[in-house]
Design a protein around this motif. Sequence first.
Motif, short mmCIF file in Angstrom:
data_model
loop_
_atom_site.label_atom_id
_atom_site.label_comp_id
_atom_site.label_asym_id
_atom_site.label_seq_id
_atom_site.Cartn_x
_atom_site.Cartn_y
_atom_site.Cartn_z
N HIS A 76 0.81 -1.21 0.00
CA HIS A 76 0.00 0.00 0.00
C HIS A 76 0.85 1.27 0.00
N TYR A 77 2.14 1.16 -0.30
CA TYR A 77 2.99 2.34 -0.41
C TYR A 77 2.90 2.90 -1.82
N SER A 78 2.86 4.25 -1.91
CA SER A 78 2.76 4.93 -3.19
C SER A 78 4.08 5.59 -3.56
N ASP A 79 4.35 5.67 -4.86
CA ASP A 79 5.54 6.31 -5.39
C ASP A 79 5.21 7.76 -5.71
N HIS A 80 5.70 8.69 -4.91
CA HIS A 80 5.35 10.10 -5.09
C HIS A 80 5.84 10.65 -6.42
N ALA A 81 6.96 10.09 -6.92
CA ALA A 81 7.50 10.57 -8.19
C ALA A 81 6.60 10.17 -9.35
N LYS A 82 6.04 8.96 -9.28
CA LYS A 82 5.12 8.53 -10.33
C LYS A 82 3.80 9.31 -10.25
N LEU A 83 3.40 9.65 -9.06
CA LEU A 83 2.18 10.44 -8.89
C LEU A 83 2.37 11.86 -9.42
N ASP A 84 3.49 12.50 -9.07
CA ASP A 84 3.82 13.85 -9.55
C ASP A 84 2.66 14.82 -9.32
N ALA A 85 2.17 14.84 -8.09
CA ALA A 85 1.01 15.67 -7.75
C ALA A 85 1.39 17.15 -7.69
N LEU A 86 0.38 17.99 -7.87
CA LEU A 86 0.55 19.43 -7.77
C LEU A 86 -0.12 19.96 -6.51
N GLY A 87 0.44 21.04 -5.96
CA GLY A 87 -0.15 21.74 -4.84
C GLY A 87 -0.39 23.19 -5.23
N ARG A 88 -1.28 23.84 -4.52
CA ARG A 88 -1.65 25.22 -4.82
C ARG A 88 -0.85 26.17 -3.94
N MET A 89 -0.34 27.21 -4.56
CA MET A 89 0.32 28.30 -3.84
C MET A 89 -0.60 29.50 -3.85
N GLY A 90 -0.08 30.68 -3.50
CA GLY A 90 -0.88 31.89 -3.56
C GLY A 90 -1.01 32.39 -4.99
N GLY A 91 -1.96 33.29 -5.23
CA GLY A 91 -2.14 33.86 -6.56
C GLY A 91 -2.42 32.79 -7.60
N ASN A 92 -1.67 32.85 -8.71
CA ASN A 92 -1.81 31.86 -9.77
C ASN A 92 -0.78 30.75 -9.67
N GLY A 93 -0.11 30.64 -8.53
CA GLY A 93 1.02 29.73 -8.40
C GLY A 93 0.65 28.30 -8.05
N TYR A 94 1.49 27.39 -8.54
CA TYR A 94 1.39 25.97 -8.23
C TYR A 94 2.77 25.46 -7.88
N ALA A 95 2.84 24.36 -7.17
CA ALA A 95 4.12 23.75 -6.81
C ALA A 95 4.02 22.25 -7.00
N GLY A 96 5.10 21.66 -7.50
CA GLY A 96 5.14 20.21 -7.63
C GLY A 96 5.62 19.55 -6.36
N THR A 97 5.43 18.24 -6.28
CA THR A 97 5.82 17.50 -5.08
C THR A 97 7.12 16.71 -5.29
N LEU A 98 7.84 17.00 -6.38
CA LEU A 98 9.08 16.27 -6.62
C LEU A 98 10.27 16.85 -5.86
N ASP A 99 10.10 18.03 -5.26
CA ASP A 99 11.12 18.57 -4.36
C ASP A 99 10.92 17.88 -3.01
N TYR A 100 11.57 16.73 -2.87
CA TYR A 100 11.22 15.78 -1.81
C TYR A 100 12.47 15.37 -1.05
N PHE A 101 12.33 15.18 0.26
CA PHE A 101 13.43 14.59 1.02
C PHE A 101 12.85 13.79 2.19
#
Length: 217
Positions: free
Chosen positions: A176-201
């Motif tokens: 039941h573990y997921s691969d975050h890199a394969k998912l490559d989900a997006l998150g919302r920032m302020g304004g019109n901005g978005y951020a990816g989840t590949l900046d990971y540690f």
Amino acid sequence: MTQKTGYHAFDFAELTAREAYKVMIGTIVPRPIAWVTTISTDGVVNAAPYSFFNCLSADPPILALGVENKPDKSLKDTAENIRMTDCFTVNIVDRANAEAMAVTAAGFAPGVDELEMAGLTAVPGESVACPRIAEAPVAFECERYLGIAVSASREIILGRILRAHIREDIIDPATHYSDHAKLDALGRMGGNGYAGTLDYFDLPTPSAETVLAARGV
């Protein structure tokens, strides 16, 4: 607004709703995006993204949406459809679907199929009446668990997850573990901005004993 020891302090009792919104969305980041699909009692499918969203409980499996009403305080299609059908599906937005997701956020008139406008495919739900988005990497079929009208302008909707659809390359069904890199989900920032989840540690949580030892306690 006051400044003290290098910080600006904001008393939310003195802020307008718009000012409070700007402070929150610019600093509570990145926010996961719920790409919500619903269906009306007339069978019209609606799709819209919401970034006031997160999971709140695993037992029972509960997620939450914050849905703002229209300027005249009437319900948006998403909230109206959920109220009338008691179901919705949360699709997760990945980088590949960013532009399509943005299209579904446009202010189309009621009755317009946002999925068709975005070139997306509706797949019938298995546990709920509303569809999921075939192109989305993850979809959670939910039944309405609780609705909280926090004001005339906003409602918080809790949904109980009934079924998840997760692309095969993302999750290991045995662990039941997921691969975050394969998912490559997006998150919302302020304004019109978005951020990816590949900046990971990875950062393991240390034991209390390890912390105390490092401090010489």
